[in-house]
Structures are given as C-alpha cells and as structure tokens.
Motif scaffolding. Structure first.
Motif, PDB file in Angstrom:
ATOM      1  N   LEU A 210       1.097  -1.126  -0.099  1.00  0.00           N
ATOM      2  CA  LEU A 210      -0.140  -0.214  -0.437  1.00  0.00           C
ATOM      3  C   LEU A 210       1.242   1.467   0.053  1.00  0.00           C
ATOM      4  CD1 LEU A 210      -3.019  -1.276   2.353  1.00  0.00           C
ATOM      5  CD2 LEU A 210      -3.399  -0.761  -0.076  1.00  0.00           C
ATOM      6  N   SER A 214       1.540   2.507  -3.259  1.00  0.00           N
ATOM      7  CA  SER A 214       0.576   3.311  -3.883  1.00  0.00           C
ATOM      8  C   SER A 214       1.469   4.698  -4.152  1.00  0.00           C
ATOM      9  CB  SER A 214      -0.747   4.086  -2.261  1.00  0.00           C
ATOM     10  OG  SER A 214       0.541   4.955  -1.541  1.00  0.00           O
ATOM     11  N   MET A 223      -3.244   2.039  -9.643  1.00  0.00           N
ATOM     12  CA  MET A 223      -3.601   1.829  -8.670  1.00  0.00           C
ATOM     13  C   MET A 223      -3.073   0.644  -7.358  1.00  0.00           C
ATOM     14  SD  MET A 223      -7.478   3.145  -9.510  1.00  0.00           S
ATOM     15  CE  MET A 223      -8.398   3.808  -8.221  1.00  0.00           C
ATOM     16  N   GLU A 225      -4.642  -0.124  -3.453  1.00  0.00           N
ATOM     17  CA  GLU A 225      -5.956   0.404  -2.314  1.00  0.00           C
ATOM     18  C   GLU A 225      -6.338  -0.531  -1.772  1.00  0.00           C
ATOM     19  OE1 GLU A 225      -6.772   3.087  -2.867  1.00  0.00           O
ATOM     20  OE2 GLU A 225      -5.915   3.866  -5.031  1.00  0.00           O
ATOM     21  N   TRP A 280      -3.910  -4.497  -6.898  1.00  0.00           N
ATOM     22  CA  TRP A 280      -3.398  -3.801  -7.426  1.00  0.00           C
ATOM     23  C   TRP A 280      -4.090  -3.276  -8.374  1.00  0.00           C
ATOM     24  CZ3 TRP A 280       3.142  -5.576  -6.558  1.00  0.00           C
ATOM     25  CH2 TRP A 280       2.856  -4.870  -5.431  1.00  0.00           C
ATOM     26  N   MET A 448      -7.712   4.136   2.625  1.00  0.00           N
ATOM     27  CA  MET A 448      -6.300   4.842   3.138  1.00  0.00           C
ATOM     28  C   MET A 448      -5.548   5.759   4.136  1.00  0.00           C
ATOM     29  SD  MET A 448      -4.937   3.234   0.741  1.00  0.00           S
ATOM     30  CE  MET A 448      -3.579   3.599  -0.537  1.00  0.00           C
ATOM     31  N   CYS A 452      -1.699   5.534   2.929  1.00  0.00           N
ATOM     32  CA  CYS A 452      -1.359   6.455   1.376  1.00  0.00           C
ATOM     33  C   CYS A 452       0.052   6.832   1.801  1.00  0.00           C
ATOM     34  CB  CYS A 452      -2.259   7.615   1.178  1.00  0.00           C
ATOM     35  SG  CYS A 452      -1.713   8.149   0.002  1.00  0.00           S
ATOM     36  N   TYR A 459      -2.919  12.145  -3.960  1.00  0.00           N
ATOM     37  CA  TYR A 459      -3.732  10.821  -4.629  1.00  0.00           C
ATOM     38  C   TYR A 459      -5.444  11.114  -5.202  1.00  0.00           C
ATOM     39  CZ  TYR A 459      -6.440   6.765  -2.372  1.00  0.00           C
ATOM     40  OH  TYR A 459      -7.135   5.473  -2.116  1.00  0.00           O
TER      41      TYR A 459
END
Ligand code: GTP
Ligand code: SPV
Ligand code: MN
Length: 588
Positions: A210, A214, A223, A225, A280, A448, A452, A459
């Motif tokens: 992540l 990210s 992405m 997530e 992903w 997130m 993130c 983002y």
C-alpha cells in the motif's frame, strides 16, 4: 541465493550495520519452513497446536504493548515534507536514516538474519513486484511465507534487476518509545524497528503493497488500494467482480468470503474470493480496470469469526495457520476467541499469557485485534483467478465504513468524479486494528488514511485522472454501510451473507437493469428492488436505512468542508466542485 549485485551489496551493508551471528537465506522449501517452526517452538516463540484438530497450526503471542499498527509512529520520509502531505507523519530522510540506523546498529547481535525474497503478486505476473525483507524474527519469516510468495523462484524472476523494495526489520527490544515504521518512497525502502506485530513488520503488506505501491502507482498510472476483490457468479455461470474499500476491521474479509443466503444458493449463485485486503489495479488493453490481489494469504481479524458469520474464513484457518494473540485452550491444545462459539475454555491462557477461565472471567481471552495468518489456497471459495496474475475486470468499486447514523445502507455516486468525492469523504468509527481510541468517527478517505504513501491531495487527483483515462469503461462507484444502529444500539441490517442482496443491486445498476431514486448524495435503491426473499426483515425497516436525511447531511457537509481545508491548494478543483454541488442539492 542470488547473484543480483544490488541485493548483495545492500545485504552486506545491512549486515555490517546490525551485525548478526548468522545469516539464513529463505528458499521457500517446506523442509526449511518446518525447521524454522521447530526452532521457534523450542524457544517458546511459537506453540505447536493440536495437530489432529489443527494440522500445521501454531500460536504466537506478541508483547502486550505491541498488538496493533502504530499510526502515530508510522512515517513517510520523502525528501520534501509537502510530498508526505497533511495526513502522514513526516521525517527528513537523512535524519530518519540516521536515527533508524542508530537504533538498528548491532541489534542482531546473538541473532540470525533471515533474508526473505518475496513477490507481491504471482511470481512472474506482469503486475507482480519484488521485495527483500531482512528480519531477526522467525515469526516474521513464517508469516511472510504464508502472506506472500517466498523463495528461490523470486530470485529467478528478479534476475539482475535493480527494481525491488528493500525492507529492514529489527525487533530490537520491542520498546514502544523507540518503535518506528518508516517508508522512503523515493528509495523504495522500508525500515521497521522495535515491533513484532503483523502490520508493522510483515513489510510486504501495508508498508510495500500500500504505502510504497500507492506512490509507484501514482507515478506509473495504476492504483494500490485497501480493497477486497470479490466475484459473484450468476446462475448462468457468468462472474462479475467488485472491489471494496472499508477501513481496518470493517468487514473486507467477511464480504470477500461471504456465503450467499440460502435462496441465492438454491438459484445457483456462488461467490469467489480473489482478495480480502489489498488490490492492485491497472487499466487493461480493453480499457477496463483490472485488479490483482498481491497477497498469498489472509491476515484476518479472529474475534467474531465463527461458523455462522464467516464459515469460509474459519475453514481457511483449520490448517497451516498461525494464530496471534488469541486464547490458548489447554484442555485440547487449540485456540479460542470471543465470538468463536458460546463455549469458552475453562482451562486456558489468555492473549497476555496469563491463566484464564473463560467461564468466570470478565477479561477477554483474545485481544480484539488478534489475527489468523492463513494460506489463501485453504479458502473453500478461493477464485480460480487468484493465482493467475492477469487480474479480474472490476464492474463496481464500493466504499464503506462503520456509521451508526447518516449514511444509508447503499447509494450510488452520480458519476466517477462524484464517486471519488464519495470515497474522499468516507468516515468510520475507529477499531482495534490500530492503537488509540476505538469507536471514534474519523475521516478515512478510500480507507487509505493510514496507508497512502504520499500527499493525499495528489492521491485524489490521481483517482480523478484514472477516471479520465477509463472514460465510459470506468467501474461505477458505490457506498455501503452495514453498521446502522437502532435506538437500542443493535445493528439494523443483518449483514454478512445477506450483504449479497446489496451487491446484487449494485451489479444490476452496473448493467442498467434497475432503476433508482435520486437524492442529494446520489442514487439509492427503491426498497422493493433489494431482494428480501427468505429474510425476516420488513420493507419499512429497509426504507428506514435507505433514507437520506438532508439535515444530517448538511452537518456532514460542514464536517467535509473542515476536513478538506487540510489539503489546501492540493485539493483538486473537481472535489471542491463536488462539495459545492452537494451543498447546493441539499439546500433545495
Ligand atoms: P482488516 O483486516 O483490519 O483490514 O479488516 P477487514 O476489513 O477485513 O475486517 P473484517 O472482515 O475482519 O471484519 C471485522 C469486524 O467487522 C468483525 O468483528 C466482523 O464481525 C464485523 N463485520 C464484518 N462484516 C459485518 C457485517 O456485515 N455486519 C456487521 N454488523 N458486522 C460485520
Ligand atoms: C489492517 O489493519 O488494515 C490490517 C491488518 O489489514 S495489518 O496488517 O496489521 O495492517
Ligand atoms: Mn487491512
């Protein structure tokens, strides 16, 4: 082993820093894993459970001060503070390396360095990415061997590429005040010190898949997530996939493994699990959004998992599983947790290691964030697509959280940008998955907030740009809330398997098969369009949890405005427009 010079050079540097007595290359073989289990049992690090009832299963207890992710001690160490953004802790990378190397220095003395080559995603998949974790914990090795693809095949896939993520984990002395989980997105590096708890130390998971991913995704046009991936198979054999982001301990594993209600089973519906925590997602050659699960196992919440709520998860944990911080039933050498059954053991040890009698004690036997680490291949409903590495096409993206009030059972966003807005304003009551207060409503955009790896304003922008690229092939975006409470504090919606009734409506909306009612926040179902067949649930109660109250949402809009201020200039204009649009619709 590998001849990869970039790997060998880094391992030499780290060896010189932490000075281990030995070094072991993890090859991924069953024999090596078995040897490590034996060693961990001989030192008390793990307990071998009843092999008739729970073959190849083990129990581990972490330190009592080390039972969850530590968001306050998690850092994004980008060169510029601005790049970490207002929702992350930031540390200057030079200072961070200096501090962390100071803590790590000599910390493997008398210990072994384990070198774990791992792949996030099926080895060789075009979407897979490779990491190397160095650790002084056998528990970490054994967990990584379940959660990721580990071993020599990874070195082969890596070849002499320099594209891999460095991860250094040092248990040190598990000191809370020196615990740091640091990410260097610009260096593809993660350093974690003074913890032994999953989310802080299984570096492939939240740290790589992540936080680092990210950042890679933003730069490379894909992405990463905090989402489950689920396939719904229709009676005619067709399978449609959804991805859903809920905050930690808010129902991803449960939705990913749901058992269809009996009436659906009779009609021939099936549900397939592709992933339960991380997705992903890439734009495929056909222009649609395709998702893979980069993990190879489930690190799931134990409490509340039982034969009724989630039989698939329970079945998944019956073999080759590591249980962390659950109660140990000494009578038959098995495990127990709150919500497993109504029969707590009398002769047991609780998660802190103290003698425990579940019949008389008002203490908990298992920590609320106790977990199982179970191989995905054990899951009775694991999707055929899970191991393929090509991914599955996503029809709908679903956001959701725990909200006692305000948010309806389900609503659809007006379009992609409005869906990004819906994700960005997600709010949920905090859970035991992270240290800190539980049950406090906080904004957790796209689930997130803790994950993130860069500025959250950027983002949001990335989400908007992905929508522009996807155009009319973009998944439709929805929001769900299984957690509405009645006046006595009981959940109104039955949840779990019955959530399929809502997912079915969502998929019907995606294929344009069903109408909806427009509200200020988006489209809600006509109550009669949610199938309540075989369920003792009145249509009036359903109406009550589909209702959108504009006065409550006016307050919500004020909260959003306040939250949005954090992002300053980085808040995309599109989201400002969305908020203005919402307020406008609410005032009409
Ligand atoms: P992480 O692994 O922390 O990311 O969590 P997760 O999102 O996978 O959460 P999980 O599915 O493990 O659910 C955590 C808690 O939510 C458990 O206590 C469940 O019993 C509860 N839960 C899950 N689904 C539902 C639901 O539909 N209704 C209700 N009322 N509770 C649910
Ligand atoms: C979460 O907290 O969202 C988890 C568990 O999935 S951990 O791996 O600890 O982050
Ligand atoms: Mn999670």
């Amino acid at each position: 082993m590998t001849k990869n010079q970039s790997v060998l050079k880094w391992i030499d540097e780290m060896k010189a820093l932490v000075t281990p007595d030995n070094l072991v290359w993890i090859d991924g073989s069953d024999a090596q894993i078995e040897d490590l289990r034996k060693e961990a049992c001989s030192t008390g690090e793990m307990i071998k459970l009843n092999q008739d009832k729970l073959p190849n299963c083990y129990l581990h207890r972490t330190a009592v001060n080390d039972v969850a992710r530590v968001e306050g001690r998690t850092y994004i160490c980008s060169r510029k503070e601005e790049d970490a953004g207002p929702t992350n802790n930031w540390m200057d990378p030079t200072k961070a390396y200096e501090m962390l190397y100071g803590i790590a220095k000599g910390s493997y003395k008398g210990r072994t360095m384990y070198v774990i080559p791992y792949s996030m995603g099926p080895v060789g998949s075009p979407f897979a990415k490779i990491g190397v974790e160095l650790t002084d914990s056998i528990y970490v090795v054994l967990n990584m061997a379940i959660m990721t693809r580990v071993g020599n095949a990874v070195w082969e896939a890596l070849g002499d590429s320099t594209e891999w993520v460095k991860g250094l984990h040092c248990k040190c002395n598990i000191e809370e005040e020196n615990r740091y989980i640091c990410h260097f997105p610009e260096d593809d590096t993660i350093i974690s010190v003074n913890s032994g708890y999953g989310g802080n130390v299984l570096l492939g998971k939240k740290c790589f898949a992540l936080r680092i991913a990210s950042y890679l995704g933003k730069n490379q046009g894909w992405m990463a997530e905090h989402m489950l991936i689920l396939g719904v198979q229709y009676p005619n054999g067709e399978v449609k996939y959804v991805a859903a982001a809920f905050p930690s301990a808010c129902g991803k594993t449960n939705l990913a493994m749901l058992i269809p209600p009996e009436v659906y089973q009779k009609k021939g519906y099936k549900v397939w699990t592709v992933g339960d925590d991380i997705a992903w997602m890439h734009i495929g050659e056909d222009g649609r959004l395709w998702a893979i699960n980069p993990e190879n196992g489930f690190f799931g919440v134990a409490p509340g998992t039982n034969a009724k709520s989630n039989p698939n998860a329970l079945a998944t944990t019956r073999e080759g599983t590591i249980f962390t911080n659950v109660a140990h039933n000494l009578d038959d050498n098995t495990v127990w947790w709150e919500g497993l059954d109504k029969n707590p053991p009398e002769n047991a040890v609780d998660w802190t290691g103290e003698p425990w009698n579940g019949k008389t004690s008002d203490k908990k036997g298992a920590h609320p964030n106790s977990r199982f680490t179970a191989p995905a291949r054990n899951c009775p409903c694991i999707s055929d697509e899970f191991d393929k590495g090509t991914g599955v096409p996503i029809s709908a993206i679903i956001f959701g959280g725990r909200r006692a009030q305000t948010t309806p059972l389900v609503y659809q966003s007006r379009d992609w940008n409005n869906g990004v807005f819906v994700g960005s304003i997600m709010a949920s009551e905090t859970t035991a998955a992270a240290t800190g207060a539980v049950g406090v409503v906080r904004r957790d955009p796209m689930a997130m907030l803790p994950f993130c790896g860069y500025h959250m304003g950027d983002y949001f922008k990335h989400w908007i740009e992905m929508g522009q690229k996807l155009g009319d092939k973009a998944p439709k975006i929805f929001n769900v809330n299984w957690f509405r409470l009645d006046e006595e504090g009981h959940f109104i919606w039955p949840g779990f398997g019955d959530n399929l009734r809502v997912v079915e409506w969502i998929l019907k909306r995606c294929s344009g098969e069903v109408d909806a009612v427009e509200t200020a926040i988006g489209y809600v179902p006509k109550a009669e369009d949610i199938n309540l067949e075989g369920l003792d649930f009145s249509i009036d109660t359903l109406k009550s949890i589909l209702e959108v109250k504009n006065d409550q949402w006016m307050k919500e809009a004020e909260g959003i405005e306040e939250f949005y201020k954090k992002f300053g200039d980085k808040l995309p204009q599109e989201l400002k427009d969305q908020l203005a649009g919402l307020k406008d619709r609410l005032s009409k």
